[in-house]
Design a protein around this motif. Structure first.
Motif, PDB file in Angstrom:
ATOM      1  N   LEU A 349      36.493  47.240  40.471  1.00  0.00           N
ATOM      2  CA  LEU A 349      36.053  46.800  41.787  1.00  0.00           C
ATOM      3  C   LEU A 349      37.269  46.376  42.592  1.00  0.00           C
ATOM      4  N   LEU A 350      37.157  46.471  43.902  1.00  0.00           N
ATOM      5  CA  LEU A 350      38.185  45.964  44.804  1.00  0.00           C
ATOM      6  C   LEU A 350      37.522  44.990  45.764  1.00  0.00           C
ATOM      7  N   SER A 351      38.185  43.845  45.995  1.00  0.00           N
ATOM      8  CA  SER A 351      37.605  42.856  46.895  1.00  0.00           C
ATOM      9  C   SER A 351      38.690  42.259  47.770  1.00  0.00           C
ATOM     10  N   ALA A 352      38.240  41.597  48.811  1.00  0.00           N
ATOM     11  CA  ALA A 352      39.153  40.847  49.681  1.00  0.00           C
ATOM     12  C   ALA A 352      38.404  39.640  50.199  1.00  0.00           C
ATOM     13  N   HIS A 353      39.136  38.531  50.394  1.00  0.00           N
ATOM     14  CA  HIS A 353      38.552  37.284  50.894  1.00  0.00           C
ATOM     15  C   HIS A 353      39.402  36.850  52.092  1.00  0.00           C
ATOM     16  N   THR A 354      39.062  37.393  53.236  1.00  0.00           N
ATOM     17  CA  THR A 354      39.909  37.159  54.406  1.00  0.00           C
ATOM     18  C   THR A 354      39.742  35.758  54.970  1.00  0.00           C
ATOM     19  N   SER A 355      38.558  35.174  54.778  1.00  0.00           N
ATOM     20  CA  SER A 355      38.306  33.799  55.225  1.00  0.00           C
ATOM     21  C   SER A 355      37.090  33.293  54.476  1.00  0.00           C
ATOM     22  N   ASN A 356      36.693  32.061  54.765  1.00  0.00           N
ATOM     23  CA  ASN A 356      35.528  31.506  54.080  1.00  0.00           C
ATOM     24  C   ASN A 356      34.253  32.290  54.378  1.00  0.00           C
ATOM     25  N   ASP A 357      34.173  32.891  55.547  1.00  0.00           N
ATOM     26  CA  ASP A 357      32.953  33.570  55.971  1.00  0.00           C
ATOM     27  C   ASP A 357      33.061  35.095  55.915  1.00  0.00           C
ATOM     28  N   ALA A 358      34.197  35.605  55.563  1.00  0.00           N
ATOM     29  CA  ALA A 358      34.384  37.060  55.573  1.00  0.00           C
ATOM     30  C   ALA A 358      34.991  37.508  54.251  1.00  0.00           C
ATOM     31  N   ASN A 359      34.235  38.344  53.548  1.00  0.00           N
ATOM     32  CA  ASN A 359      34.755  38.915  52.303  1.00  0.00           C
ATOM     33  C   ASN A 359      33.939  40.156  51.965  1.00  0.00           C
ATOM     34  N   PHE A 360      34.459  40.947  51.070  1.00  0.00           N
ATOM     35  CA  PHE A 360      33.715  42.111  50.580  1.00  0.00           C
ATOM     36  C   PHE A 360      34.122  42.381  49.143  1.00  0.00           C
ATOM     37  N   SER A 361      33.251  43.072  48.452  1.00  0.00           N
ATOM     38  CA  SER A 361      33.529  43.519  47.095  1.00  0.00           C
ATOM     39  C   SER A 361      32.816  44.839  46.897  1.00  0.00           C
ATOM     40  N   GLN A 362      33.507  45.826  46.347  1.00  0.00           N
ATOM     41  CA  GLN A 362      32.900  47.143  46.153  1.00  0.00           C
ATOM     42  C   GLN A 362      33.356  47.754  44.844  1.00  0.00           C
ATOM     43  N   VAL A 363      32.466  48.530  44.245  1.00  0.00           N
ATOM     44  CA  VAL A 363      32.823  49.301  43.051  1.00  0.00           C
ATOM     45  C   VAL A 363      33.646  50.495  43.499  1.00  0.00           C
TER      46      VAL A 363
END
Length: 865
Positions: A349-363
């Motif tokens: 999986l790849l994810s990013a946490h750009t801020s407290n309210d914005a993030n994503f995670s995908q296979v």
């Protein structure tokens, strides 16, 4: 001997100790139903070997057929009354040259299904012998009419490649193992459910530009120019990680023999297998190295990362991954135990946490990869991920530190080992991540297009070599000098605009891949003095065969055989079909045919089953079942009923089938008490033909008629009354009672009487496909009566009736569906005779699915234009 065995089996099966009749077992019903097949009788009609057109058999009509029709049909379809606007006495009995062949086909359909004449009139009732006489005469005359229609009309399979075929063709041509055509819109479907039909697959001039754009992008991925780009590489050695972690202060090292280790071992940790000492592990951010991936790896280390079921290793790769190219993640791993009932797979999986309210995670891994190696023989697992096709952190190029710019790679253990006494864990000793990754430079995808040549310094000569080599594979035929000249002229226009030969030539190749020769299944026009022929050439046969079984273009072996004129030799063609079906690309055939045949796109709108392993298994089951039947040449009647299921662990648990472990599908024996077997009791069919809360007999009945029996009901009239769900009396009714109430309305009766009984037989299965015996504390009533007065006692009754009375109809439906899919065009009345002959050959050969593929490929239909 076979008949005697069936009689003995039936006598045993039907006898009971109390003298009451017992239903025939379903497996025995297959054998009995086979003895009733009209296709297994002597074939009374065969095309004239000399090519003469057949003549109508009016003598038998006058002698035998007309008196029977007058006796049994004229009272409802004659001068006094003409139900359905049909006058039997006014139909022209000359089906070959007359205008009423289509009406006679309707008569044949209701007679062969025993729907007419009504059995409540003893005088009009037909004996089995007389019904057989009528259907045999009609079948023979309809086939004659079909031959005449076929000889008088042209049939064309000229069409463009469907989206999925184009995608696979591009992948196979360029050697890129991932989807390239996501920009294309989804395909529509025909009434038969097919997406590869010539009546739909045409193209506008504007669309050619989109195809060229897709091809150009794909070619740029496959080819390179200039020097090898620098790679970013991350290396994580567990031996080095153990050294780093244990060098810290207040480190708690636990020995494998200590009492607290059992709780500790269910968390991610580092373990020295030689000393038995372990330590809790939190990875540091790996440092990127500006170098290509190592081709030589260190020996397996005694220190491993222990990754329990459901755990994941999360690595911060920061912002250094390139925008494009392939990221290769290489993991050296093994299993902690070889318990055959436990499995473990790795997922990325790849994810990013750009801020407290914005993030994503995908296979990002195309599929989970099983860990199969023992801990004394580690295996390498490689994931190749196209970076431009996945979601990325949009802030990764910022010079500021907020929003966050980093990207995280997750390596997750997908396993069923949780809760077991001796849990399976994944052991990892080495991880390497590199992007862009190339196994060689230039990559093979590049050298397959721009091959080595002594003429490389002469762009004119070398350009012709590249075009001849590439176009032969792309257009699946040799090209002529004029075609090469035209493209070389285009190259001359492009060349001044690009710094290298390769970049200019890629533009030309993109144009070639937007030409009809690549986008379409073409049939070459005659250009010499040869007589026109209805038979396709061997090169066209190679193309049709590869699109049928691989959804793609021919490979080198097929092309060579076609060029040499060897492909049609019976032993060669048989060998090639066997080779193609054994190839991994044949999975595409199983998947695309089954999805379109059964209408599995309906699962896309199913919301009452959440996304996850179960829903994935439900969708895969009919495809895996088809592959089982195909691979082992099992009878197509296993689709109606089988004494086995093809399931994986999530689906087996859903069905209540014990002792099935792991995500892979396999054939397992089942008992009658499990109420499974075949396709009809599969959760995919049952779930998508429900209303999300309960079963839906109407949907299931329509699906049954359309997909299994190829006898679709007419669309509902515009003035159909709606069921009033605000009526308290209606709400008190069971679903079956509501259906009966609805069917009693005059505007609804004619259609519903032919649809509902098929769907009611499925009532023991709820919206999830789970078997039940009660609905709202009342016993399930799954008994229904067909239009021909045949009683169906639930699912077993439905299966038994199909196996004993409708084998020929189902066999012909399968033959027609597979042939239409293989030809990529709808079948017409002119094809009827060929389909009947193909069905007869198929039934005589034993009903094996693998045999049917061979018979279709060598048939007159498959080899004709």
């Amino acid at each position: 001997m076979k008949t005697l065995t069936i009689v003995i089996l039936l006598a045993f099966a039907l006898s009971t100790t109390d003298g009451q009749e017992k239903p025939i077992p379903l497996e025995a019903a297959k054998d009995l139903g086979r003895t009733k097949s009209r296709y297994l009788k002597e074939n009374k009609f065969a095309p004239d070997a000399g090519g003469a057109l057949p003549k109508a058999n009016l003598a038998d009509f006058k002698k035998s057929v007309e008196p029977l029709l007058t006796k049994t049909c004229l009272s409802c379809h004659g001068p006094q009354k003409s139900k359905g606007r049909l006058r039997i006495d006014q139909l022209n009995p000359d089906l070959v040259s007359g205008a009423d062949a289509e009406r006679w086909r309707e008569v044949y359909n209701v007679l062969s299904k025993s729907e007419m004449p009504p059995e409540n009139d003893a005088y009009e009732a037909l004996s089995p012998t007389n019904r057989g006489l009528l259907t045999d005469w009609l079948s023979e005359e309809l086939n004659k009419a079909s031959v005449v229609r076929r000889n008088s009309k042209e049939h064309s399979s000229f069409r463009r490649l469907a989206k999925y075929e184009y995608d696979y063709a591009l992948q196979d041509l360029l050697g890129l193992p991932y989807s390239l055509a996501n920009q294309l819109p989804p395909e529509s479907t025909t009434e038969d459910g097919f997406k590869n039909s010539s009546e739909l697959l045409q193209i506008s001039g504007m669309q050619f530009e989109l195809y060229r754009e897709i091809a150009l992008k794909a070619l740029k991925r496959a080819t390179v120019s200039g020097v090898r780009p620098k790679s970013v590489t991350y290396i994580l050695s567990m031996q080095q990680e153990m050294t780093r972690v244990t060098a810290g202060k207040n480190v708690q090292i636990i020995d494998k023999g200590e009492a607290g280790f059992r709780k500790f071992e269910h968390q991610m940790h580092l373990l020295n297998r030689d000393t038995g000492k372990g330590i809790h592990y939190s990875p540091t951010d790996p440092v990127p190295l500006a170098k290509a991936a190592n081709e030589e790896f260190p020996a397996v280390s005694p220190v491993v990362l222990v990754l329990p079921a459901g755990n994941e290793l999360k690595l911060n790769l920061d912002r250094f991954l390139p925008d494009e190219g392939t990221m290769r993640v290489s993991i050296r791993a093994a299993r902690s135990t070889m318990n055959p009932d436990a499995y473990a797979s790795l997922r990325l999986l790849l994810s990013a946490h750009t801020s407290n309210d914005a993030n994503f995670s995908q296979v990002i891994s195309p599929q989970d990869v099983p860990v199969t190696a023992s801990d004394d023989k580690f295996q390498w697992i490689h994931f190749d991920v196209p970076l431009s096709d996945i979601q990325r952190n949009p802030f990764r190029k910022l010079t500021t530190t907020f929003p966050r710019r980093d990207e995280f790679l997750h390596i997750r253990n997908i396993s069923n080992a949780a809760g077991r006494d001796k849990r399976l864990q994944v052991l990892i000793d080495h991880i390497q991540i590199s992007a862009p990754f190339y196994e060689q430079w230039p990559p093979k995808t590049h050298t397959d297009i721009f091959m080595e040549s002594k003429n490389k310094s002469n762009e004119g000569v070398y350009g012709r070599e590249v075009l001849n080599h590439f176009l032969r594979r792309a257009w699946h035929r040799p090209v002529n000098p004029q075609e090469v000249d035209e493209l070389m002229a285009l190259f001359a226009k492009y060349r001044p605009e690009f710094p290298t030969f390769e970049e200019a030539m890629v533009e030309v190749l993109a144009t070639a891949l937007a030409a009809p020769e690549f986008l379409y299944l073409t049939q070459r026009a005659m250009t010499d003095d040869k007589k026109p022929t209805t038979r396709i050439s061997e090169l066209e046969l190679a193309s049709r065969l590869s699109v049928f079984l691989w959804s793609s273009i021919p490979d080198e072996e097929l092309l060579k055989l076609a060029e040499q004129g060897q492909l049609r030799k019976p032993e060669v063609l048989m060998g090639q079909v066997n080779r193609m079906l054994a190839d991994a690309r044949a999975k595409r055939f199983s998947q695309n045919f089954v999805e379109q045949w059964l209408g599995l796109d309906g699962l896309n709108s199913v919301t009452h089953i959440p996304a996850g392993p179960l829903k994935e298994a439900i969708r895969e089951e009919p495809i895996a079942f088809f592959e089982e039947v195909l691979s082992y040449n099992r009878s197509i009647f296993d689709f109606l009923h089988s004494d086995y299921a093809v399931v994986n662990e999530p689906l087996a648990a859903h069905y209540g089938i014990p002792k099935v472990y792991g995500p892979h599908f396999r054939k397992v024996p089942i008992t009658p008490a499990m109420n499974r077997g075949g396709l009809l009791t599969g959760a995919a069919i049952l779930a998508m033909n429900s209303d999300g809360k309960d079963s839906h007999p109407l949907k299931r009945g329509v699906w049954m008629l359309k997909r299994i029996l190829l006898d679709p009901p007419p669309p509902p009239p515009p003035d159909v009354p709606v069921v009033d769900l605000t009526n308290p009396e209606i709400l008190k009714m069971t679903l079956k009672e509501r259906i009966e109430d609805h069917r009693n309305k005059a505007a609804c009766a004619s259609c519903h009487s032919r649809i509902d009984p098929w769907g009611i037989a499925f009532e023991n299965y709820d919206a999830l496909g789970i078997y039940r015996t009660q609905i709202k504390n009342k016993p399930v009533d799954a008994t229904s009566e067909l239009f021909n007065k045949q009683v169906l006692a639930g699912m077993d009754g439905l299966k038994r009736y199909l196996l004993m009375e409708r084998q020929d109809q189902f066999a012909r439906a399968i033959v027609q569906k597979l042939t239409a899919y293989g030809l990529g065009r709808p079948l017409t009345f002119g094809d009827r005779s060929d389909i009947d002959q193909l069905t007869a050959e198929f039934r005589r050969s034993g009903d094996g699915l693998n045999d049917l593929i061979h018979q279709i490929v060598k048939s007159n239909l498959f080899n004709s234009k």
